[in-house]
Motif scaffolding. Structure first.
Motif, PDB file in Angstrom:
ATOM      1  N   UNK A 197     -54.694  40.912   4.778  1.00 55.65           N
ATOM      2  CA  UNK A 197     -54.863  39.809   5.737  1.00 55.65           C
ATOM      3  C   UNK A 197     -53.649  39.735   6.658  1.00 55.65           C
ATOM      4  N   UNK A 198     -52.445  39.873   6.074  1.00 55.55           N
ATOM      5  CA  UNK A 198     -51.259  39.729   6.918  1.00 55.55           C
ATOM      6  C   UNK A 198     -51.161  40.887   7.904  1.00 55.55           C
ATOM      7  N   UNK A 199     -51.585  42.087   7.479  1.00 58.88           N
ATOM      8  CA  UNK A 199     -51.551  43.219   8.410  1.00 58.88           C
ATOM      9  C   UNK A 199     -52.453  42.946   9.607  1.00 58.88           C
ATOM     10  N   UNK A 200     -53.626  42.337   9.345  1.00 55.28           N
ATOM     11  CA  UNK A 200     -54.529  42.037  10.449  1.00 55.28           C
ATOM     12  C   UNK A 200     -53.975  40.923  11.331  1.00 55.28           C
ATOM     13  N   UNK A 201     -53.371  39.919  10.706  1.00 58.31           N
ATOM     14  CA  UNK A 201     -52.832  38.813  11.494  1.00 58.31           C
ATOM     15  C   UNK A 201     -51.696  39.309  12.380  1.00 58.31           C
ATOM     16  N   UNK A 202     -50.868  40.212  11.835  1.00 54.51           N
ATOM     17  CA  UNK A 202     -49.786  40.781  12.653  1.00 54.51           C
ATOM     18  C   UNK A 202     -50.355  41.474  13.879  1.00 54.51           C
ATOM     19  N   UNK A 203     -51.534  42.073  13.725  1.00 53.50           N
ATOM     20  CA  UNK A 203     -52.159  42.762  14.848  1.00 53.50           C
ATOM     21  C   UNK A 203     -53.050  41.824  15.664  1.00 53.50           C
ATOM     22  N   UNK A 204     -52.941  40.499  15.417  1.00 59.15           N
ATOM     23  CA  UNK A 204     -53.743  39.487  16.114  1.00 59.15           C
ATOM     24  C   UNK A 204     -55.243  39.667  15.901  1.00 59.15           C
ATOM     25  N   UNK A 205     -55.604  40.344  14.807  1.00 56.04           N
ATOM     26  CA  UNK A 205     -57.025  40.505  14.495  1.00 56.04           C
ATOM     27  C   UNK A 205     -57.427  39.360  13.557  1.00 56.04           C
ATOM     28  N   UNK A 206     -57.569  38.157  14.147  1.00 53.48           N
ATOM     29  CA  UNK A 206     -57.814  36.982  13.317  1.00 53.48           C
ATOM     30  C   UNK A 206     -59.198  37.020  12.676  1.00 53.48           C
ATOM     31  N   UNK A 207     -60.176  37.547  13.408  1.00 54.23           N
ATOM     32  CA  UNK A 207     -61.510  37.562  12.813  1.00 54.23           C
ATOM     33  C   UNK A 207     -61.543  38.558  11.657  1.00 54.23           C
TER      34      UNK A 207
END
Lengths: 378, 496
Positions: free
Chosen positions: B391-401
């Motif tokens: 989840x944090x890897x996606x959030x870092x990439x602004x991939x919230x969905x």
């Protein structure tokens, strides 16, 4: 967000004095939790190195100064490559975390102990630059850097990578001293016949290709010794299998690695080996030789368990480990190379993103597919 | 939960050093009422209370200062007698220090209670009436969630729950206010539990207490011995055992579906402090105006539990408790796992304040984050079965969905993942950020949607008006023509 002691404070009734000054820190907004278990990357790497140390020292003693020099040059190459890459990319140096040293250490353990020094240097550079930094550094690489380097070296320089020596323990007559060892590592003179040897897996593969019966080959005098004491030809990390096993178990008990993944690798290799040998002893090596030979123990406890390149759930680790074990057996038994651990690890590394996608833990209150659980009344 | 599920149960959670003692072993100390108390109007989840007093008015302890505004709200009461000195903004007990509305009372030093209404036998009250009185006493969840308790009681009654879970686990390290309350006021808590059973219609109550609090388990066991419907059950000390969903699984084996509430599976969870407050409200007619607060941390001079009037400033409380030993590196309201950093101590104690921690630099254990090495510790620690590192890897990439698809909404922000992370990744902060950003985006989508609808409606209206105008004009023209034709015909007829 207002400055900690700014706007909001101005409206305080009777200017409730901002609590600056002695005793109270300037307020910074810091995320919870405000406690930590104490784990750190460098501590983890340090424990892994401590677990590798006994087998490594055993290897140094057995193969003498050339092995020490090769080991040191490989580590130095990894550290320099890491430093150089981060310098070029303008990133903060992360040498302190110990990951580059560990990569070099694992690579050095997989090399023939009397291999020329340039093999170690080139391997170290490949591991760090091609195996790790091009993907963005620590935590980003899909493949195990040490195994990437080992496979590149094995494919590119098959002769240098399969020149094994019989053990000449330090202090025994004929063991090279420090300077002579340096000459062997730097100048790489041809190995004298007296100490050149094949590893067990290589010998078995050669004999099989000549149509020999394995059962007879294993009993013959010309066959390299093969037992758990480790006094036999092989890479640094191959011969001290018992010490590596002890180190691996230490890591399991220290909580650095789980037991599932190593168990899966060993099972994945041992089960087909048992079946194969039972069905055709002339064609397939027995399971105990599979477990003691090559990089089996090193691979199961230290290579496959690399955090970055292994799946992150227990179920995924079982699948991944079994895959490595089975592939290793297949490559050893049917492939062109005598040893297959490095190939098996890389092949399974490639599957990790898919495994992580399929095998996720169940979320509390949801079913395996991620749908909310049905209420009892529904 | 079947046998196999128990054997293969994921060992979720973490075991932080609890550091509850020696503070937990010191008897609770009542704190003298300070010169001024600042009582925020929003000390609960829901709408802030509406003031019903005027500046300059004399108030007694326990008098209502502001009443509930709406269905989900709670009144607030004076925590001492005195004069209303101001109704206005003070810094919130929140990391931002943003202002909140509060009633300031200048204490007269008498600390005189107003007359409360005490029913002769609270068990003779109808459950709805009991809930109404709990609501009037301003009781909210004392475990920190501060949800208005009466709303939950009514929900329990409506949902026909069978089991009341009483949360005495107090799994946060350092805190011991619930432990102290159970040791000292076990009989009152049991009385409160029986009243909650009455108000919700539940058949039995299970009190879950972590096994690192043997004194509390003994005291509660003794107090509950005469009441067969109340069972005191030790639960393993493991953070976050005190989280609703985890405690429900532990004590009943029921799993609350992610889109449902505890009441949907026949369970209601109340904190021991809430049970105590319910007892005070129904047996003594006293509203919630004081609570036990733990002061702890390496930089607190006298760690312990203090009985504090709501609205007392943390600075006054620390001053009354001997101040600091050394320099605190971090001030925290609540426990170290989920508590919030306070920028300063000029914030009042509220109903949900379980403690203040003055942590030393060594305790706060702050360090620069390093890259994630995918070790998977966070996955093993997560009590919800999430993948914090993914989840944090996606959030870092602004991939919230993407993060949402991995179950971000199920995150309870307990902090286990960040606690075990060897890279010191600020995982909880990532998840807070992503949740906030997602709801902001959702709001803006809704706003755009309504703007679009309004614009479409306007276009439609303008068109309709034009059409109607044109039709009206056409009608008038037709009438005029008809009149003209009639006139012409009449003229023609006369002529003929």
């Amino acid at each position: 967000m207002s400055p900690p002691n700014g706007g909001g404070m101005g409206r305080t009734p009777e200017g409730a004095v901002p609590a600056e000054g002695p005793g109270v820190p300037a307020g910074a907004v810091l995320p919870s939790p405000h406690a930590h278990g104490g784990a750190s990357v460098s501590r983890t790497m340090g424990l892994v190195m401590a677990a590798l140390a006994p087998a490594t020292l055993f290897g140094f003693w057995m193969f003498g100064w050339p092995a020490v020099h090769l080991f040191m040059m490989t580590l130095a190459a990894c550290v320099l490559a890491e430093y150089g890459c981060q310098r070029l990319m303008g990133r903060r140096s992360s040498l302190g975390d110990g990951s580059a040293v560990l990569t070099g250490w694992l690579l050095a353990l997989s090399l023939p102990p009397w291999a020329p020094g340039w093999i170690g240097v080139l391997g170290g550079a490949i591991a760090i630059v091609v195996g790790k930094q091009v993907f963005g550094g620590l935590g980003q690489n899909p493949f195990n850097p040490a195994m990437v380097a080992r496979v590149v070296l094995l494919v590119s320089f098959p002769v240098a990578m399969t020149q094994w020596v019989v053990p000449v323990p330090m202090g025994s007559p004929g063991a090279p001293d420090f300077v002579h060892g340096l000459q062997i590592t730097l100048a790489a003179p041809p190995l004298p016949d007296a100490i050149a040897s094949a590893s067990l897996l290589g010998h078995a593969k050669t004999e099989l290709s000549r149509g020999a019966d394995l059962a007879q080959v294993l009993g013959a005098a010309a066959t390299p010794p093969h037992d758990w004491t480790g006094l036999r030809p092989g890479s640094l990390g191959e011969t001290g299998a018992l010490l590596l096993l002890a180190g691996g178990l230490f890591l399991v008990f220290a909580g650095v690695i789980g037991w599932h993944l190593p168990a899966a690798v060993l099972l994945g290799l041992a089960v087909p080996a048992l079946v194969g040998h039972a069905l055709a002893p002339a064609r397939f090596l027995p399971a105990d030789l599979h477990l003691v030979s090559g990089a089996t123990v090193l691979g199961a406890f230290f290579i496959a368990t690399d955090y970055v390149t292994s799946p992150n759930t227990t179920a995924g680790q079982w699948l991944f480990g079994l895959g490595i074990g089975v592939l290793t057996w297949i490559i050893r038994s049917f492939g062109g190379y005598p040893e297959g651990m490095a190939f098996a690890v890389l092949l399974m590394n490639a599957l990790v993103p898919a495994i992580d996608r399929w095998l996720r833990p169940r979320i509390l209150g949801r079913d395996r597919a991620g749908r909310p659980l049905a209420l009892p009344g529904d | 939960m079947g046998f196999l599920e128990r054997v293969f149960a994921r060992p979720w959670g973490v075991h932080p050093e609890d550091r509850k003692r020696p503070a937990a072993d010191v008897p609770a100390v009542p704190v003298a009422v300070p010169e001024k108390v600042y009582i925020p109007l929003a000390q609960h989840v829901g709408a802030p209370a509406r003031p019903v007093v005027l500046v300059g008015q004399k108030v007694l302890k326990g008098q209502c200062l502001a009443e509930a505004a709406g269905n989900i709200s709670a009144p607030v009461h004076a925590s001492t007698s005195g004069v209303v000195a101001a109704i206005g903004e003070i810094p919130a007990p929140h990391p931002s220090g943003l202002p909140v509305q509060a009633v300031t009372i200048a204490a007269d030093g008498e600390d005189r209670w107003c007359e409360g209404e005490v029913p002769a036998d609270p068990f003779a009250l109808a459950p709805q009436e009991a809930a109404r009185r709990v609501a009037a006493a301003g009781v909210v969840g004392m475990g920190g969630a501060t949800f208005p308790s009466a709303v939950k009681l009514a929900l329990g009654l409506r949902a026909k729950i069978d089991t009341l879970i009483v949360n005495g686990s107090e799994c946060e390290p350092y805190l011991s206010c619930d432990d102290r309350l159970m040791r000292d006021r076990a009989a009152e808590i049991v009385s409160g539990i029986r009243l909650i059973l009455h108000a919700t219609g539940a058949r039995e109550a299970r009190v879950g207490i972590e096994d690192n609090k043997p004194e509390a388990i003994a005291a509660m066991g003794e107090a509950a011995a005469r009441h067969g419907e109340i069972r005191v059950l030790p639960v393993p000390a493991r953070y976050p055992m005190g989280s609703d969903r985890q405690l429900i699984v532990e004590l009943t084996g029921r799993e609350v579906p992610s889109d449902a509430r505890a009441a949907d599976v026949g369970v209601l969870v109340h904190n021991v402090g809430t049970a105590f407050a319910v007892h005070e409200a129904l047996r003594l007619g006293r509203p919630l105006v004081e609570r036990l607060v733990t002061l702890n941390g390496g930089a607190a001079a006298r760690p312990g539990n203090y009985r504090v009037p709501v609205g007392m400033l943390a600075a006054d409380l620390f001053a009354a408790a001997g101040g600091f030993a050394g320099t605190p590196a971090r001030l925290v309201m609540g426990g170290p796992m989920m508590g919030t950093v306070l920028p300063h101590l000029q914030v009042p104690v509220v109903k949900g304040t379980s403690g203040f921690l003055a942590l030393t630099a060594a305790e706060a254990a702050a360090r620069e984050p390093a890259p994630c090495i995918r070790c998977g510790s966070c996955i093993r620690a997560c009590p919800m079965g999430l993948l914090p590192l993914e989840m944090s890897a996606r959030i870092r990439a602004e991939d919230l969905s993407g993060a949402d698809g991995l179950g971000l909404r199920d995150c309870i922000a307990c902090g286990c993942c960040a606690y075990v992370c060897p890279s010191r990744s600020p995982l909880v902060q990532y998840f807070h950020y992503a949740k906030g950003e997602m709801s902001a985006r959702q709001r803006s989508t809704l706003r755009q949607e309504s703007t679009r609808k309004l614009a479409a409606a306007r276009v439609e209206r303008v068109e309709r008006e034009a059409r109607e105008k044109a039709e009206a004009a056409a009608r008038r023209k037709a009438e005029r023509d008809a009149a003209k034709a009639r006139a012409a015909a009449a003229t023609a007829g006369e002529a003929a």
